[in-house]
Design a protein around this motif. Sequence first.
Motif, short mmCIF file in Angstrom:
data_model
loop_
_atom_site.label_atom_id
_atom_site.label_comp_id
_atom_site.label_asym_id
_atom_site.label_seq_id
_atom_site.Cartn_x
_atom_site.Cartn_y
_atom_site.Cartn_z
N VAL A 146 40.29 41.92 41.41
CA VAL A 146 38.75 42.38 41.66
C VAL A 146 38.94 43.93 42.00
O VAL A 146 39.99 44.46 42.60
CB VAL A 146 38.17 41.85 43.25
CG1 VAL A 146 37.00 42.35 43.18
CG2 VAL A 146 38.46 40.36 42.72
N ALA A 155 35.73 39.78 46.44
CA ALA A 155 36.66 38.63 46.43
C ALA A 155 36.58 37.59 47.26
O ALA A 155 36.24 36.35 47.07
CB ALA A 155 37.97 39.20 47.03
N ILE A 201 46.69 36.33 48.98
CA ILE A 201 45.64 37.42 48.56
C ILE A 201 46.18 38.59 49.28
O ILE A 201 46.72 38.85 50.55
CB ILE A 201 44.16 36.87 49.49
CG1 ILE A 201 43.13 37.85 49.21
CG2 ILE A 201 44.48 36.68 50.86
CD1 ILE A 201 41.88 37.45 49.48
N ALA A 216 35.47 41.62 38.41
CA ALA A 216 36.47 40.89 38.89
C ALA A 216 37.05 40.26 37.08
O ALA A 216 36.03 40.09 36.27
CB ALA A 216 35.96 39.79 39.65
#
Length: 436
Positions: A223, A246, A270, A332
């Motif tokens: 992203v 995100a 992440i 994204a």
Amino acid sequence: MRNIILSICLVVFSSGLLLAQLSKTEKKIVRSVDQNNEHYTSLLKEIVNINSGTMNFEGVKHVGMVLKKEFETLGMETKWVDGAAFGRAGHLVAVNKGQKGPKMLLIGHLDTVFEPDSPFQQYTMLNDSIMKGPGVADMKGGDVIILLALKALKEANILDQMQVEVVLTGDEEKSGSPLELSKKNLVEGAKRADIALAFENADGDPKTIVVSRRSSSGWTLTVSGNAAHSSQVFTDKVGVGAIYEASRILREFYEQLSREENLTFNPGVILGGTSTSYDAGQSGGTALGKSNVVAKEVVVTGDIRAVSLEQLEKAKRIMQEIAANNYPGTSAEIIFNEDGYPPLAPSDGNRKLLSYYDKVSKDLGYGPVEAVNPRNAGAADVSFTSGYVDMAIDGMGLSGADDHTINETGNLNMLSIQAKRAAVLMYRLVSARVKE
């Protein structure tokens, strides 16, 4: 005393009724398993004590060579397939070139999750039947069950007639790359076969069998946003930043797909901030940012598991649509890894094979067997037979518990039971003595 005698008579009578369900040849198979069980129990103990963590190439091959001799004793042609081309030890293949009955592919694996640096290296007996040991259930017990079943068929003068190929892979726990080379022998064997029988321990319950396994593959979401002072977030010029975007995407994944039966998708890592650095090999990385700076980058990696190719493709399409519907000032992209395990979709053929196995189990006196919930069985090598064979089942291996942990156990009492089920099933498939 009278009640005890009555109970004994009932057991004997029941056993007689059950044995009456077996043919003369099947009774011979059962006796052979019992007579050879001690030898193959010793073989299991021997190979459990050989470290064969996937990346211990020497150990994986050592186990393969021990089993290679056993297959050769049965009169089967064997070969070791070197794994240098896909970065692993290799595979063991054994073939019996009979002319009768369907072509059967038997599937197992040589490697375990316990590398040489693991503290878990030797078996111990917790009691007279429960063995605690690395890979005893997943799945060296299953490999030995294959041999014990084939030995019984050999002594019943059935094996020499059969068309059987055994593929014991050396990289089931950690697949080599590229996957098309790593699984080449398995896929080629499936293309030649009519029926696939796999000897993983599945969910460890001998009352269940696997007719369907979910896929296992990965995805990466990247992203981008506009880096700016946090005071300008939500403006037309800056937008919302990468972290907000995100979080929107992940929430929408959950909202739209989490209720889909047998579908799961898990974001495992992440990273987000002004800059990120992700190392796929280490499955981790770094993220730098400040609370007063709008995030510029986010990387999310995860897996996805589906019960059929149709379900998988549908989920991918929806996830891509969600990722493309961006918040202001962001973009994204989601990429799905192609190098993964396919699903073994439930099929009429698989269910029919289960019905044959269920009948065998009942006739042997071991009770009914039903399909395991695919959520309780992970990805496995049998999935690579999907679309090639008419019938496939998995979970024919040794019952156990806590596999992939230092508390892994296998129930040695089940070694002969599982071998009898497998051997009688194969005999009935060859002799066409199968009934639903």
